[in-house]
Scaffold this motif. Structure first.
Motif, PDB file in Angstrom:
ATOM      1  N   THR A   1       0.841  -1.213   0.000  1.00  0.00           N
ATOM      2  CA  THR A   1       0.000   0.000   0.000  1.00  0.00           C
ATOM      3  C   THR A   1       0.876   1.262   0.000  1.00  0.00           C
TER       4      THR A   1
ATOM      5  N   CYS B   1      -5.136  -2.028  -1.074  1.00  0.00           N
ATOM      6  CA  CYS B   1      -6.289  -2.451  -0.279  1.00  0.00           C
ATOM      7  C   CYS B   1      -7.527  -1.684  -0.709  1.00  0.00           C
ATOM      8  N   GLU B   2      -8.648  -2.384  -0.720  1.00  0.00           N
ATOM      9  CA  GLU B   2      -9.875  -1.819  -1.285  1.00  0.00           C
ATOM     10  C   GLU B   2     -10.305  -0.525  -0.587  1.00  0.00           C
TER      11      GLU B   2
ATOM     12  N   ASP C   1      -8.687   1.927   1.082  1.00  0.00           N
ATOM     13  CA  ASP C   1      -7.477   2.680   1.423  1.00  0.00           C
ATOM     14  C   ASP C   1      -7.423   3.905   0.510  1.00  0.00           C
TER      15      ASP C   1
ATOM     16  N   ARG D   1      -5.213   3.450  -2.425  1.00  0.00           N
ATOM     17  CA  ARG D   1      -5.465   2.334  -3.363  1.00  0.00           C
ATOM     18  C   ARG D   1      -5.165   2.707  -4.811  1.00  0.00           C
TER      19      ARG D   1
ATOM     20  N   CYS E   1      -6.315  -6.239  -2.502  1.00  0.00           N
ATOM     21  CA  CYS E   1      -6.844  -7.014  -1.364  1.00  0.00           C
ATOM     22  C   CYS E   1      -8.258  -6.558  -1.009  1.00  0.00           C
TER      23      CYS E   1
ATOM     24  N   GLN F   1     -10.001  -4.945   2.605  1.00  0.00           N
ATOM     25  CA  GLN F   1      -8.918  -4.559   3.537  1.00  0.00           C
ATOM     26  C   GLN F   1      -8.739  -3.049   3.576  1.00  0.00           C
TER      27      GLN F   1
ATOM     28  N   SER G   1      -4.141  -3.028   7.224  1.00  0.00           N
ATOM     29  CA  SER G   1      -4.445  -4.463   7.370  1.00  0.00           C
ATOM     30  C   SER G   1      -3.225  -5.373   7.216  1.00  0.00           C
ATOM     31  N   LEU G   2      -2.421  -5.089   6.199  1.00  0.00           N
ATOM     32  CA  LEU G   2      -1.473  -6.123   5.769  1.00  0.00           C
ATOM     33  C   LEU G   2      -0.266  -6.260   6.693  1.00  0.00           C
TER      34      LEU G   2
ATOM     35  N   GLY H   1      -5.611 -10.957   6.239  1.00  0.00           N
ATOM     36  CA  GLY H   1      -4.493 -10.460   5.434  1.00  0.00           C
ATOM     37  C   GLY H   1      -3.400 -11.503   5.253  1.00  0.00           C
TER      38      GLY H   1
END
Ligand code: FAD
Length: 863
Positions: free
Chosen positions: A738, A801-802, A804, A807, A829, A832, A836-837, A846
């Protein structure tokens, strides 16, 4: 008994509003509720009286294993006040008496047709009505068709060869004779050791001359310590029944509880044992699974509970071989329905009881006189099948249900059930299920779940009537979103690892799909309420009142992400960007305390290395495998302002283990003390030094990759460009988690996810303001997406991440590199958020992304 019981083959000329199938807990309450709302309702029930589960399951020892105070209706305060349970866990006859009492009190029987099994239900498209046909020839027409047919009402037929040859008596626990069975002096076999077997075996053993138990899968069971309703519990309930019930409704299981936040390995082995012992002594079904927060998700944690329970079995059962056979070893605790018992394991110490392990010695056939296994032949007078149920979907697809275009439900669900909220399924308008697949159902105190579904459904029908809407059906989008969420939620738990009836694994040929929703009664209730408050999101309505549909997916975030966001909201912290920098840094550090530490690595070592201006702190993580190893240089996140070597420590450990590489986490200079380009200059200086000193660090010269999260991803991306332009050092690959790749804060992801997902647009602006002057922000060393060319960069894995704000710039960077000929893998992802990751052992959903990072790094190093 019902007055209609004797009438055959009636065709009703009245058009009913609702036909309900089933007169158990669900059907009875639904009838009462719908009647109260003025809907013309008839209930059809194959039994000759009310009770459902408690009508059919009359085997010795049958009783509930959720405490009766909780396992009872809450909708009628007077019923609650006037009914007193005689035991903590009521017996089947007492629960059946209770349901009979409810039917009498509410005068329900007059609208129930007993001894009436529904054979088919077909949607009449032209009339927007259901036609229901029964096995005895009745035909009924109705607007709405509801299957309150129960999750555990269709006994599984025993798949044992020769079953019809046996000349003795056979019994199914789920269809037990009303007059009871006397086993005195008899040689009895019980096949099956699930809940019904565990409850019945001790009592059958007391009566029978000989009892042989055939076990395929040993089950975890604990003593119920049944007796009078515990005084403390009763006092708690009596003090304020309404508040007590409300606490149950908003609990994960439907029983008031205080979930723990403590994880298994946060306490010593002795403390753990004491906690497990407490759960054992409590006699509470839910206690063991609630001992530690990670029981349902962490295999090692769960295994400690499993071993505790196995030790208990070994301490109770005197014969070591029998004890070992009774010890479950093929599933984690709770992933199959656990049992509560009264002297179950002690029963195997009786001289008249023996155990046959079907895993070692399978049944070959049932004969006229008994059972033949591969090793022996046994003679019996009676065989009891405690072989369980075709759970959840079985009773529903047993009826020939046809929706749009004559499509059958059985066919539509060939690969497993698809529902929206476990309440409805596309293609079958005006057809509802109570506690259907995709709802908490069997993972909860079912009476609470039943009441919630009945209340929701009744309110929906009322809503439709008020707006002159005749037809309702979920949309494909809403259903697909829910199915995805149910599967995602199950996948972060240990449940799918067991061959359980929750997975359909007990029925040959049934698709292996996790059937109930693991998110909990409280969360599920909130979701159902949200659907209503968003104008019945995901349901399409039609009728004289017009067509209307607010389409969409109700739960797009991963379950564990939602839980983390809720926890953070509870803390009520001020937005970071409103704080002075030192306070923001202290706040970040405080948030990190108490989080899971991440996996063990072979060694960690703190030190310094030369930066662009001054020495930089670094932490080296070495795998426990023999070296030398490739090296990953890691840059932490924190918007160039926050963070330090501790900030992403669990994530670095995780990377080290998954990539089997030395990870060197480098603490670059931070803004606002050192503004752009201090951080990237430090990053590049660090990579150069590490590459030059690879051997001394235990690394393999030439095998070096970079990785960074968020602002650290920005540094990693820039370092790759600087190394390319400076012709070295060689970088084998880049993992950008990200990353910040551009200073344009107007992309759609900033608008869509600007607030509420930890990293906000306002915070991102604060970071940029601290880091770089506006005139510097388009410099590729700040915004690597703006580089003149991206060709010649190392292969990359970019993770976005969706939910974020970053993104879209991560996606843009991945696409731009790919267009420039760089080998790029882009992992978007779903569900997320920005944080998250790196949240190792917190956001378990994650994990697959973290595994992808490890795999990408390993690939870079072999290339
Ligand atoms: C032995 C046992 C113990 C349990 N203990 C607990 C417990 O402690 N706690 C808990 O939460 N849950 C427990 N359960 C789960 C239990 O099933 C539910 O708690 C609850 O009783 C379900 O109520 P219901 O009305 O939804 O379904 P059911 O009680 O199963 O009633 C469904 C009814 O539908 C009828 N039916 C089905 N198909 C047709 C058809 N085609 N035509 C006409 N009629 C039909 C059936 O005859 C049945 O009477 C237990 C289950 C079993 C088997």
């Amino acid at each position: 008994m019902n007055e209609h019981a004797g009438e055959q083959g009636r065709t009703d000329d009245v058009e009913l509003d609702v036909v309900v199938v089933g007169a158990g807990f669900a059907g009875l309450y639904l009838l009462h509720k719908l009647r109260g709302l003025g809907f013309a309702t008839t209930v059809l029930e194959q039994a000759d009286d009310v009770g459902g589960t408690w009508y059919w399951n009359r085997y010795p020892g049958a009783r509930c294993d959720i405490e009766s105070i909780d396992y009872s209706y809450s909708f009628d305060p007077e019923l609650q006040r006037t009914w007193t349970w005689s035991e903590r866990y009521a017996t089947q006859p007492e629960i059946l008496r209770y349901l009979g009492h409810v039917a009498d009190k509410l005068d329900l029987r007059r609208d129930i047709r007993f001894s009436t099994r529904v054979a088919s239900a077909a949607w009449d498209e032209a009339a927007s009505r259901w036609t229901i046909r029964t096995e005895r020839g009745d035909t009924l027409r109705c607007r709405f068709y509801v299957m309150a047919t129960g999750c555990l009402s269709l006994p599984k037929t025993a798949d044992v060869p020769g079953i019809d040859r046996f000349r003795g008596a056979t019994y199914y626990t789920g269809r037990w004779p009303h007059e009871g069975v006397d086993f005195t002096g008899k040689r009895v076999a019980v096949i099956g050791t699930g809940s019904s077997g565990v409850q019945s075996i001790p009592l059958i053993a007391e009566q029978a001359a000989e009892l042989t138990v055939f076990q395929r899968t040993p089950n975890f069971s604990r003593p119920a310590f049944n007796g009078p309703v515990p005084r403390e519990k009763k006092a708690q309930f009596d003090a304020d029944p309404a508040a007590y019930r409300e606490a149950g409704r908003w609990s994960p299981i439907g029983v008031p509880s205080e979930p723990t936040m403590i994880r298994t390995f946060q306490v010593s082995a002795e403390e753990r044992r004491a906690v497990f012992e407490g759960a054992w002594q409590s006699g509470d079904l839910l206690a063991m699974g609630s001992t530690f927060a990670d029981m349902g998700t962490n295999p090692e944690a769960n295994e400690t509970a499993c071993e505790f329970l196995r030790e208990k079995i070994r301490s109770i059962v005197r014969d070591p071989e029998t004890a070992e056979t009774l010890c479950p070893k093929d599933h984690y605790y709770g992933t199959k329905r656990p049992c509560l018992d009264t002297h179950y394991f002690e029963t195997f110490n009786r001289p008249n009881v023996r155990l046959v392990d079907l895993r070692r010695d399978p049944i070959q056939t049932i004969t006229e006189t008994g059972i033949t296994t591969t090793a022996s032949s046994f003679a019996f007078d009676a065989i009891v099948f405690a072989t369980g149920f075709d759970a959840m979907t079985g009773p529903i697809v047993a009826v020939d249900v046809r929706g749009h275009g004559e499509q059958t439900l059985a066919r539509r669900w060939t690969d497993g059930p698809r529902t929206y909220l476990g309440l409805m399924t596309t293609g079958f308008p005006n057809f509802f299920m109570i506690t259907g697949p995709g709802s908490p159902s069997v993972l909860s105190n079912m009476v609470v779940s039943i009441e919630q579904h009945v209340d929701w459904l009744s309110a929906c029908l009322d809503h439709m009537r008020a707006r002159k809407l005749d037809v309702v059906e979920p949309t494909p989008t809403a259903e697909a979103g829910w199915v995805q969420h149910v599967n995602d939620a199950a996948d972060i738990t240990l449940y799918p690892r067991a061959a359980s009836w929750y997975m359909g694994a007990n029925v040959p040929g049934k698709p292996r799909v996790f059937l109930p929703y693991v998110g909990g009664v409280d969360r599920y209730r909130k979701i159902c309420d949200e659907v209503v408050s968003r104008d019945y999101l995901g349901f399409a309505f039609d009728g004289p009142g017009g067509a209307r549909c607010h389409d969409g997916v109700v739960q797009r975030l991963q379950l564990d992400v939602t839980m983390v966001l809720e926890m953070i909201e509870l803390l009520g912290l001020p937005p970071i960007e409103t704080l002075p920098v030192p306070e923001a840094r202290a706040g970040m550090q405080a948030l990190a305390t108490g989080r899971p530490p991440g996996p063990d690595v072979g060694e960690t070592r703190d030190g310094t290395l030369p930066g662009a201006a001054a020495p930089l702190a670094h932490r080296l993580y070495r795998p426990s495998t023999p070296g030398p190893h490739p090296i990953v240089v890691y840059f932490h996140g924190g918007g160039w302002v926050l963070g330090d070597l501790d900030a992403d420590d669990p994530f670095c450990r995780d990377l080290c283990v998954r990539a089997n590489a030395v990870v060197v986490s480098v603490d670059y200079r931070h803004a606002p003390e050192a503004r752009f380009p201090a951080a990237v200059d430090d990053g590049f200086a660090a990579v150069r030094w590490i590459a030059a000193n690879a051997t001394a660090l235990g690394g393999i010269p030439g095998k070096l990759a970079v990785c960074g999260w968020s602002a650290g991803g920005n540094i990693a991306a820039v370092v790759c460009q600087l190394a390319r332009d400076a012709s070295g050092p060689a970088i084998a690959g880049q993992v950008l988690v990200t990353p910040v790749t551009d200073s344009d804060l107007t992309r759609p992801s900033y608008v869509e996810n600007g607030d509420g997902y930890i990293l906000t647009t306002a915070l991102m602006r604060w970071f940029w303001d601290h880091y770089a002057d506006p005139s510097d922000r388009s410099n590729p060393k700040a915004s690597p997406l703006r580089a003149a060319t991206l060709s010649g960069l190392p292969p990359a894995l970019v993770l976005t991440c969706e939910f974020d704000p970053l993104r879209d710039e991560g996606t843009a960077y991945a696409n731009a590199m790919a267009s420039a000929g760089v080998p790029v893998e882009h992992l978007a992802c779903r569900g997320q958020i920005h944080t998250s990751l790196t949240a190792v052992d917190v956001i378990l959903s994650g994990d697959h992304a973290r595994e992808a990072m490890g795999a990408a790094l390993r690939r870079f190093f072999v290339a």
